[in-house]
Design a protein around this motif. Structure first.
Motif, PDB file in Angstrom:
ATOM      1  N   THR A 121     141.770 -25.009   1.680  1.00 21.53           N
ATOM      2  CA  THR A 121     141.856 -24.933   3.138  1.00 21.53           C
ATOM      3  C   THR A 121     142.925 -23.939   3.564  1.00 21.53           C
ATOM      4  O   THR A 121     142.721 -23.144   4.494  1.00 21.53           O
ATOM      5  CB  THR A 121     142.145 -26.327   3.731  1.00 21.53           C
ATOM      6  OG1 THR A 121     141.052 -27.199   3.399  1.00 21.53           O
ATOM      7  CG2 THR A 121     142.301 -26.278   5.241  1.00 21.53           C
ATOM      8  N   ILE A 122     144.063 -23.937   2.884  1.00 26.15           N
ATOM      9  CA  ILE A 122     145.128 -22.972   3.180  1.00 26.15           C
ATOM     10  C   ILE A 122     144.634 -21.547   2.955  1.00 26.15           C
ATOM     11  O   ILE A 122     144.885 -20.652   3.769  1.00 26.15           O
ATOM     12  CB  ILE A 122     146.381 -23.272   2.328  1.00 26.15           C
ATOM     13  CG1 ILE A 122     147.022 -24.575   2.796  1.00 26.15           C
ATOM     14  CG2 ILE A 122     147.379 -22.125   2.398  1.00 26.15           C
ATOM     15  CD1 ILE A 122     148.078 -25.121   1.850  1.00 26.15           C
ATOM     16  N   ALA A 123     143.917 -21.319   1.856  1.00 32.27           N
ATOM     17  CA  ALA A 123     143.397 -19.977   1.548  1.00 32.27           C
ATOM     18  C   ALA A 123     142.392 -19.526   2.604  1.00 32.27           C
ATOM     19  O   ALA A 123     142.427 -18.369   3.047  1.00 32.27           O
ATOM     20  CB  ALA A 123     142.760 -19.961   0.160  1.00 32.27           C
ATOM     21  N   ILE A 124     141.516 -20.395   3.011  1.00 34.34           N
ATOM     22  CA  ILE A 124     140.511 -20.061   4.030  1.00 34.34           C
ATOM     23  C   ILE A 124     141.190 -19.746   5.353  1.00 34.34           C
ATOM     24  O   ILE A 124     140.878 -18.748   6.008  1.00 34.34           O
ATOM     25  CB  ILE A 124     139.478 -21.199   4.171  1.00 34.34           C
ATOM     26  CG1 ILE A 124     138.605 -21.255   2.920  1.00 34.34           C
ATOM     27  CG2 ILE A 124     138.634 -21.026   5.430  1.00 34.34           C
ATOM     28  CD1 ILE A 124     137.747 -22.501   2.808  1.00 34.34           C
ATOM     29  N   ASN A 125     142.157 -20.562   5.746  1.00 32.39           N
ATOM     30  CA  ASN A 125     142.868 -20.320   7.006  1.00 32.39           C
ATOM     31  C   ASN A 125     143.658 -19.021   6.956  1.00 32.39           C
ATOM     32  O   ASN A 125     143.729 -18.289   7.949  1.00 32.39           O
ATOM     33  CB  ASN A 125     143.780 -21.500   7.338  1.00 32.39           C
ATOM     34  CG  ASN A 125     143.005 -22.739   7.729  1.00 32.39           C
ATOM     35  OD1 ASN A 125     141.847 -22.664   8.118  1.00 32.39           O
ATOM     36  ND2 ASN A 125     143.629 -23.890   7.613  1.00 32.39           N
ATOM     37  N   ALA A 126     144.253 -18.701   5.813  1.00 35.00           N
ATOM     38  CA  ALA A 126     145.005 -17.448   5.671  1.00 35.00           C
ATOM     39  C   ALA A 126     144.073 -16.244   5.795  1.00 35.00           C
ATOM     40  O   ALA A 126     144.418 -15.247   6.452  1.00 35.00           O
ATOM     41  CB  ALA A 126     145.734 -17.424   4.333  1.00 35.00           C
ATOM     42  N   ALA A 127     142.903 -16.317   5.178  1.00 35.13           N
ATOM     43  CA  ALA A 127     141.943 -15.212   5.269  1.00 35.13           C
ATOM     44  C   ALA A 127     141.491 -15.011   6.712  1.00 35.13           C
ATOM     45  O   ALA A 127     141.422 -13.878   7.206  1.00 35.13           O
ATOM     46  CB  ALA A 127     140.739 -15.478   4.362  1.00 35.13           C
ATOM     47  N   ARG A 128     141.218 -16.093   7.393  1.00 32.46           N
ATOM     48  CA  ARG A 128     140.777 -15.992   8.786  1.00 32.46           C
ATOM     49  C   ARG A 128     141.889 -15.451   9.690  1.00 32.46           C
ATOM     50  O   ARG A 128     141.640 -14.637  10.572  1.00 32.46           O
ATOM     51  CB  ARG A 128     140.282 -17.338   9.296  1.00 32.46           C
ATOM     52  CG  ARG A 128     138.969 -17.756   8.662  1.00 32.46           C
ATOM     53  CD  ARG A 128     138.414 -19.024   9.304  1.00 32.46           C
ATOM     54  NE  ARG A 128     137.154 -19.399   8.711  1.00 32.46           N
ATOM     55  CZ  ARG A 128     135.986 -18.819   8.968  1.00 32.46           C
ATOM     56  NH1 ARG A 128     135.927 -17.815   9.813  1.00 32.46           N
ATOM     57  NH2 ARG A 128     134.879 -19.233   8.379  1.00 32.46           N
ATOM     58  N   ALA A 145     144.159 -13.427   8.929  1.00 33.91           N
ATOM     59  CA  ALA A 145     144.414 -12.021   8.621  1.00 33.91           C
ATOM     60  C   ALA A 145     143.480 -11.094   9.394  1.00 33.91           C
ATOM     61  O   ALA A 145     143.674  -9.883   9.381  1.00 33.91           O
ATOM     62  CB  ALA A 145     144.272 -11.780   7.120  1.00 33.91           C
ATOM     63  N   ALA A 146     142.467 -11.641  10.048  1.00 31.50           N
ATOM     64  CA  ALA A 146     141.487 -10.832  10.786  1.00 31.50           C
ATOM     65  C   ALA A 146     141.270 -11.406  12.184  1.00 31.50           C
ATOM     66  O   ALA A 146     140.168 -11.825  12.531  1.00 31.50           O
ATOM     67  CB  ALA A 146     140.175 -10.787  10.011  1.00 31.50           C
ATOM     68  N   PRO A 147     142.324 -11.439  13.014  1.00 30.39           N
ATOM     69  CA  PRO A 147     142.189 -12.085  14.327  1.00 30.39           C
ATOM     70  C   PRO A 147     141.238 -11.364  15.282  1.00 30.39           C
ATOM     71  O   PRO A 147     140.728 -11.982  16.213  1.00 30.39           O
ATOM     72  CB  PRO A 147     143.618 -12.072  14.875  1.00 30.39           C
ATOM     73  CG  PRO A 147     144.278 -10.922  14.196  1.00 30.39           C
ATOM     74  CD  PRO A 147     143.647 -10.877  12.820  1.00 30.39           C
ATOM     75  N   GLY A 148     140.968 -10.081  15.044  1.00 28.32           N
ATOM     76  CA  GLY A 148     140.094  -9.331  15.940  1.00 28.32           C
ATOM     77  C   GLY A 148     138.613  -9.510  15.655  1.00 28.32           C
ATOM     78  O   GLY A 148     137.778  -9.003  16.394  1.00 28.32           O
ATOM     79  N   ASP A 205     140.656 -18.482 -13.245  1.00 32.86           N
ATOM     80  CA  ASP A 205     140.734 -17.597 -12.083  1.00 32.86           C
ATOM     81  C   ASP A 205     140.319 -18.330 -10.814  1.00 32.86           C
ATOM     82  O   ASP A 205     139.404 -19.158 -10.835  1.00 32.86           O
ATOM     83  CB  ASP A 205     139.814 -16.390 -12.255  1.00 32.86           C
ATOM     84  CG  ASP A 205     140.307 -15.428 -13.311  1.00 32.86           C
ATOM     85  OD1 ASP A 205     141.510 -15.456 -13.620  1.00 32.86           O
ATOM     86  OD2 ASP A 205     139.493 -14.641 -13.819  1.00 32.86           O
ATOM     87  N   THR A 206     140.993 -17.995  -9.721  1.00 30.18           N
ATOM     88  CA  THR A 206     140.601 -18.439  -8.389  1.00 30.18           C
ATOM     89  C   THR A 206     140.265 -17.191  -7.594  1.00 30.18           C
ATOM     90  O   THR A 206     141.044 -16.238  -7.560  1.00 30.18           O
ATOM     91  CB  THR A 206     141.731 -19.215  -7.699  1.00 30.18           C
ATOM     92  OG1 THR A 206     141.985 -20.409  -8.445  1.00 30.18           O
ATOM     93  CG2 THR A 206     141.366 -19.584  -6.272  1.00 30.18           C
ATOM     94  N   THR A 207     139.092 -17.192  -6.965  1.00 27.53           N
ATOM     95  CA  THR A 207     138.633 -16.032  -6.203  1.00 27.53           C
ATOM     96  C   THR A 207     138.357 -16.442  -4.766  1.00 27.53           C
ATOM     97  O   THR A 207     137.687 -17.445  -4.518  1.00 27.53           O
ATOM     98  CB  THR A 207     137.341 -15.447  -6.818  1.00 27.53           C
ATOM     99  OG1 THR A 207     137.610 -15.077  -8.174  1.00 27.53           O
ATOM    100  CG2 THR A 207     136.860 -14.227  -6.047  1.00 27.53           C
ATOM    101  N   VAL A 208     138.886 -15.651  -3.830  1.00 25.06           N
ATOM    102  CA  VAL A 208     138.597 -15.833  -2.406  1.00 25.06           C
ATOM    103  C   VAL A 208     137.752 -14.642  -1.975  1.00 25.06           C
ATOM    104  O   VAL A 208     138.120 -13.491  -2.215  1.00 25.06           O
ATOM    105  CB  VAL A 208     139.887 -15.906  -1.565  1.00 25.06           C
ATOM    106  CG1 VAL A 208     139.554 -16.034  -0.083  1.00 25.06           C
ATOM    107  CG2 VAL A 208     140.766 -17.067  -2.019  1.00 25.06           C
ATOM    108  N   THR A 209     136.604 -14.928  -1.364  1.00 21.20           N
ATOM    109  CA  THR A 209     135.685 -13.883  -0.914  1.00 21.20           C
ATOM    110  C   THR A 209     135.454 -14.037   0.586  1.00 21.20           C
ATOM    111  O   THR A 209     135.194 -15.142   1.066  1.00 21.20           O
ATOM    112  CB  THR A 209     134.338 -13.973  -1.651  1.00 21.20           C
ATOM    113  OG1 THR A 209     134.583 -13.857  -3.058  1.00 21.20           O
ATOM    114  CG2 THR A 209     133.378 -12.878  -1.211  1.00 21.20           C
ATOM    115  N   VAL A 210     135.557 -12.915   1.296  1.00 17.23           N
ATOM    116  CA  VAL A 210     135.310 -12.892   2.740  1.00 17.23           C
ATOM    117  C   VAL A 210     134.135 -11.954   2.996  1.00 17.23           C
ATOM    118  O   VAL A 210     134.083 -10.852   2.452  1.00 17.23           O
ATOM    119  CB  VAL A 210     136.548 -12.400   3.518  1.00 17.23           C
ATOM    120  CG1 VAL A 210     136.263 -12.329   5.010  1.00 17.23           C
ATOM    121  CG2 VAL A 210     137.747 -13.302   3.241  1.00 17.23           C
TER     122      VAL A 210
END
Length: 76
Positions: free
Chosen positions: A8-15, A17-20, A44-49
């Protein structure tokens, strides 16, 4: 922390990072190996946007798809 809290922290951080960008169109996934609700060391942990795009010329869409970016880190 436990797997779901860290994801949840990773998802919120990714979001954040792109407020526009339109957040409802943004896809964020976390891929990780969890054992007993903890990250497994050495994996490995991978975050994909992903985010949709379209390119138009004179009002006609000539191409569209999804932009994608990933980052991977090794769990210690």
């Amino acid at each position: 922390g436990n797997c779901s809290a860290v994801q949840t922290i990773a998802i919120n951080a990714a979001r954040s990072a792109a407020p526009g960008l339109n957040q409802s169109k943004m896809g964020v996934t976390v891929s990780a190996t969890c054992t007993n609700n903890a990250y497994a060391p050495g994996t490995d942990t991978t975050v994909t946007v992903t985010y949709p795009y379209s390119i138009s010329i004179l009002g006609k869409i000539v191409t569209s798809g999804n932009l994608s970016s990933s980052t991977t880190m090794r769990e210690e």
